[in-house]
Design a protein around this motif. Structure first.
Motif, PDB file in Angstrom:
ATOM      1  N   PHE A  94       0.851  -1.190   0.000  1.00  0.00           N
ATOM      2  CA  PHE A  94       0.000   0.000   0.000  1.00  0.00           C
ATOM      3  C   PHE A  94       0.888   1.243   0.000  1.00  0.00           C
ATOM      4  N   LEU A  95       0.367   2.323  -0.541  1.00  0.00           N
ATOM      5  CA  LEU A  95       1.171   3.537  -0.648  1.00  0.00           C
ATOM      6  C   LEU A  95       0.987   4.477   0.540  1.00  0.00           C
ATOM      7  N   ALA A  96       0.203   4.045   1.512  1.00  0.00           N
ATOM      8  CA  ALA A  96       0.047   4.771   2.769  1.00  0.00           C
ATOM      9  C   ALA A  96      -0.585   3.814   3.770  1.00  0.00           C
ATOM     10  N   ASP A  97      -0.708   4.257   5.004  1.00  0.00           N
ATOM     11  CA  ASP A  97      -1.293   3.416   6.044  1.00  0.00           C
ATOM     12  C   ASP A  97      -2.803   3.640   6.066  1.00  0.00           C
ATOM     13  N   TYR A  98      -3.499   3.002   5.126  1.00  0.00           N
ATOM     14  CA  TYR A  98      -4.942   3.183   5.018  1.00  0.00           C
ATOM     15  C   TYR A  98      -5.670   2.403   6.112  1.00  0.00           C
ATOM     16  N   ASP A  99      -6.954   2.751   6.300  1.00  0.00           N
ATOM     17  CA  ASP A  99      -7.767   1.994   7.239  1.00  0.00           C
ATOM     18  C   ASP A  99      -8.112   0.630   6.644  1.00  0.00           C
ATOM     19  N   GLU A 100      -8.614  -0.266   7.487  1.00  0.00           N
ATOM     20  CA  GLU A 100      -8.853  -1.641   7.072  1.00  0.00           C
ATOM     21  C   GLU A 100      -9.875  -1.736   5.945  1.00  0.00           C
ATOM     22  N   VAL A 101     -10.914  -0.915   5.990  1.00  0.00           N
ATOM     23  CA  VAL A 101     -11.953  -0.951   4.952  1.00  0.00           C
ATOM     24  C   VAL A 101     -11.361  -0.614   3.592  1.00  0.00           C
ATOM     25  N   THR A 102     -10.503   0.398   3.547  1.00  0.00           N
ATOM     26  CA  THR A 102      -9.874   0.798   2.285  1.00  0.00           C
ATOM     27  C   THR A 102      -8.945  -0.296   1.773  1.00  0.00           C
ATOM     28  N   LYS A 103      -8.160  -0.872   2.673  1.00  0.00           N
ATOM     29  CA  LYS A 103      -7.254  -1.945   2.260  1.00  0.00           C
ATOM     30  C   LYS A 103      -8.012  -3.130   1.685  1.00  0.00           C
ATOM     31  N   LEU A 104      -9.095  -3.516   2.356  1.00  0.00           N
ATOM     32  CA  LEU A 104      -9.893  -4.638   1.875  1.00  0.00           C
ATOM     33  C   LEU A 104     -10.475  -4.354   0.489  1.00  0.00           C
ATOM     34  N   ALA A 105     -10.970  -3.141   0.300  1.00  0.00           N
ATOM     35  CA  ALA A 105     -11.555  -2.783  -0.991  1.00  0.00           C
ATOM     36  C   ALA A 105     -10.512  -2.817  -2.103  1.00  0.00           C
ATOM     37  N   LEU A 106      -9.333  -2.287  -1.824  1.00  0.00           N
ATOM     38  CA  LEU A 106      -8.254  -2.287  -2.826  1.00  0.00           C
ATOM     39  C   LEU A 106      -7.820  -3.711  -3.161  1.00  0.00           C
ATOM     40  N   LEU A 107      -7.676  -4.549  -2.134  1.00  0.00           N
ATOM     41  CA  LEU A 107      -7.238  -5.923  -2.371  1.00  0.00           C
ATOM     42  C   LEU A 107      -8.318  -6.750  -3.078  1.00  0.00           C
ATOM     43  N   ALA A 108      -9.579  -6.521  -2.731  1.00  0.00           N
ATOM     44  CA  ALA A 108     -10.660  -7.241  -3.403  1.00  0.00           C
ATOM     45  C   ALA A 108     -10.686  -6.887  -4.886  1.00  0.00           C
ATOM     46  N   LYS A 109     -10.405  -5.635  -5.210  1.00  0.00           N
ATOM     47  CA  LYS A 109     -10.355  -5.237  -6.617  1.00  0.00           C
ATOM     48  C   LYS A 109      -9.200  -5.926  -7.334  1.00  0.00           C
ATOM     49  N   LEU A 110      -8.057  -6.020  -6.666  1.00  0.00           N
ATOM     50  CA  LEU A 110      -6.925  -6.770  -7.235  1.00  0.00           C
ATOM     51  C   LEU A 110      -7.324  -8.215  -7.500  1.00  0.00           C
ATOM     52  N   ALA A 111      -7.984  -8.802  -6.518  1.00  0.00           N
ATOM     53  CA  ALA A 111      -8.371 -10.211  -6.627  1.00  0.00           C
ATOM     54  C   ALA A 111      -9.337 -10.441  -7.781  1.00  0.00           C
ATOM     55  N   LYS A 112     -10.286  -9.547  -7.955  1.00  0.00           N
ATOM     56  CA  LYS A 112     -11.233  -9.677  -9.056  1.00  0.00           C
ATOM     57  C   LYS A 112     -10.530  -9.550 -10.402  1.00  0.00           C
ATOM     58  N   GLN A 113      -9.574  -8.647 -10.469  1.00  0.00           N
ATOM     59  CA  GLN A 113      -8.821  -8.455 -11.707  1.00  0.00           C
ATOM     60  C   GLN A 113      -8.028  -9.705 -12.065  1.00  0.00           C
ATOM     61  N   LEU A 114      -7.480 -10.370 -11.053  1.00  0.00           N
ATOM     62  CA  LEU A 114      -6.596 -11.508 -11.296  1.00  0.00           C
ATOM     63  C   LEU A 114      -7.320 -12.743 -11.835  1.00  0.00           C
ATOM     64  N   LYS A 115      -8.620 -12.840 -11.630  1.00  0.00           N
ATOM     65  CA  LYS A 115      -9.340 -14.035 -12.088  1.00  0.00           C
ATOM     66  C   LYS A 115      -9.328 -14.164 -13.611  1.00  0.00           C
ATOM     67  N   SER A 116      -9.081 -13.066 -14.315  1.00  0.00           N
ATOM     68  CA  SER A 116      -9.064 -13.124 -15.781  1.00  0.00           C
ATOM     69  C   SER A 116      -7.750 -13.667 -16.335  1.00  0.00           C
ATOM     70  N   SER A 117      -6.720 -13.735 -15.507  1.00  0.00           N
ATOM     71  CA  SER A 117      -5.413 -14.188 -15.999  1.00  0.00           C
ATOM     72  C   SER A 117      -4.865 -15.387 -15.246  1.00  0.00           C
ATOM     73  N   SER A 118      -5.494 -15.745 -14.146  1.00  0.00           N
ATOM     74  CA  SER A 118      -4.923 -16.799 -13.316  1.00  0.00           C
ATOM     75  C   SER A 118      -6.034 -17.614 -12.662  1.00  0.00           C
ATOM     76  N   HIS A 119      -5.776 -18.913 -12.514  1.00  0.00           N
ATOM     77  CA  HIS A 119      -6.711 -19.746 -11.749  1.00  0.00           C
ATOM     78  C   HIS A 119      -6.082 -20.230 -10.447  1.00  0.00           C
ATOM     79  N   ARG A 120      -4.757 -20.042 -10.309  1.00  0.00           N
ATOM     80  CA  ARG A 120      -4.074 -20.444  -9.085  1.00  0.00           C
ATOM     81  C   ARG A 120      -2.946 -19.462  -8.780  1.00  0.00           C
ATOM     82  N   ILE A 121      -2.922 -18.968  -7.542  1.00  0.00           N
ATOM     83  CA  ILE A 121      -1.900 -18.016  -7.097  1.00  0.00           C
ATOM     84  C   ILE A 121      -1.405 -18.462  -5.731  1.00  0.00           C
ATOM     85  N   GLU A 122      -0.104 -18.412  -5.539  1.00  0.00           N
ATOM     86  CA  GLU A 122       0.472 -18.744  -4.231  1.00  0.00           C
ATOM     87  C   GLU A 122       1.432 -17.643  -3.818  1.00  0.00           C
TER      88      GLU A 122
END
Length: 349
Positions: A94-122
């Motif tokens: 993260f580029l700053a110390d965001y609150d938990e709600v913001t972090k979750l939203a940003l990461l969920a967006k990353l996760a949704k984006q990744l489903k189009s290119s990957s079926h398994r991530i470790e």
């Protein structure tokens, strides 16, 4: 009436140039406290250690809030953390110390984006003292991924808690303190700690490592570049121990933001009776506690027995495995994970 709704976006990058153009200094030393979260670390790791792995760098933003995840391709539809054995940690950045709600939203967006290119991530080794593992797990689950979390490694640390070195040393095991007293009296080992990089000192470090019990260095060029880079920033601490002018023990640490990281240490087997490695460790701990005034010393990953003599706490490092359930290639490994979990529960009954 002005619409103040923030739009969220995400995109992929396949090279570090485009990432640098967008992030600027926000992925650099001035913003990122951890060495392992910086673009310089990630770029060098890819170029020197993982050049055959295509990077997949995912970025999401909401207003001024941003998150990055640096991955690499490991197979058809499979990706892993852009990391290796040199990493103490790997996590979304993260580029700053965001609150938990913001972090979750940003990461969920990353996760949704990744489903189009990957079926398994470790990804590993993920810390959780900062909730990185827990937040990432929740975000991917919210995005529809099946997530499996397991312990990957141990991380031994010392919280100095305002102690001087003498106060810290008084709490060490009696056998360790006795060994240091006896060996120091013989005055066979001389020690020095360098902050500036020199080819001569580094050659002494390499000489010790090559003649030690350690396996062959995974990537000497990467480690040397790291030492040069950190020395230029005033963060390198290179400890060297000698007997009769011959280098017999060496340690490579970095110190920054109140934390000391122990990257590498080695000693020559033939010199073990003089305990040069132990005497060098004493000097290094004393230096970072009494001179650098660090708050924490981090011994990296691994559960080597000798670490318990010097450290006082252990933190878990986790492995997170994500499977996209709508892809048939994910079904068998998902079933295997569930079956393994059930078998483990039956065995504990």
């Amino acid at each position: 009436m002005t619409d103040t709704t923030l739009t969220m976006s995400s995109e992929y990058h396949s090279n570090f140039q485009s990432v640098q153009a967008i992030a600027g200094e926000k992925l650099g030393r001035s913003v990122q406290k951890s060495l392992f979260d910086r673009i310089d670390w990630l770029r060098q790791l890819h170029e020197l250690c993982l050049p055959d792995k295509s990077p997949l760098i995912v970025h999401s933003s909401e207003g001024e809030a941003e998150a990055w995840m640096f991955l690499m391709k490991t197979g058809l539809g499979r990706h892993a953390a852009l990391a290796n054995w040199y990493n103490f940690t790997f996590r979304p950045i993260f580029l700053a110390d965001y609150d938990e709600v913001t972090k979750l939203a940003l990461l969920a967006k990353l996760a949704k984006q990744l489903k189009s290119s990957s079926h398994r991530i470790e990804i590993t080794p993920v810390p959780d003292e900062d909730s990185a593992a827990s937040l990432t797990e929740r975000a991917f689950e919210q995005a529809g991924w099946i997530v499996f979390r397991s312990k990957a490694d141990d991380n031994h640390i010392l919280n100095v808690n305002g102690r001087t070195f003498d106060q810290y040393w008084a709490d060490r095991p009696g056998q360790l303190r006795s060994t240091v007293r006896r060996k120091a009296k013989k005055n066979l080992v001389s020690v020095r700690i360098e902050k500036e990089f020199s080819e001569e000192d580094w050659n002494d470090y390499v000489s010790v490592y090559e003649r030690s019990w350690k396996p062959e260095e995974g990537n000497p060029d990467f480690l040397k570049k790291l030492a040069e880079h950190e020395a230029a920033a005033g963060c390198m601490r290179l400890g060297l121990a000698y007997i009769d002018g011959e280098p017999v023990a060496a340690q490579f640490w970095t110190v920054e933001n109140g934390e000391a990281l122990i990257h590498k240490l080695a000693h020559i087997e033939d010199a073990t009776k003089s305990s040069p490695g132990t005497l060098l460790s004493v000097a290094m701990f004393q230096h970072v506690i009494d001179i650098d005034h660090v708050d924490l010393i981090d011994f990296g990953t691994g559960n080597d027995g000798y670490k318990r003599e010097w450290m006082e706490e252990v933190r878990d490092r986790y492995r997170l495995e994500f499977y996209w359930p709508n892809n048939p290639l994910s079904w068998l490994p998902i079933l295997r994970h569930y079956a393994s979990g059930l078998a483990g529960k039956r065995a504990s009954l």
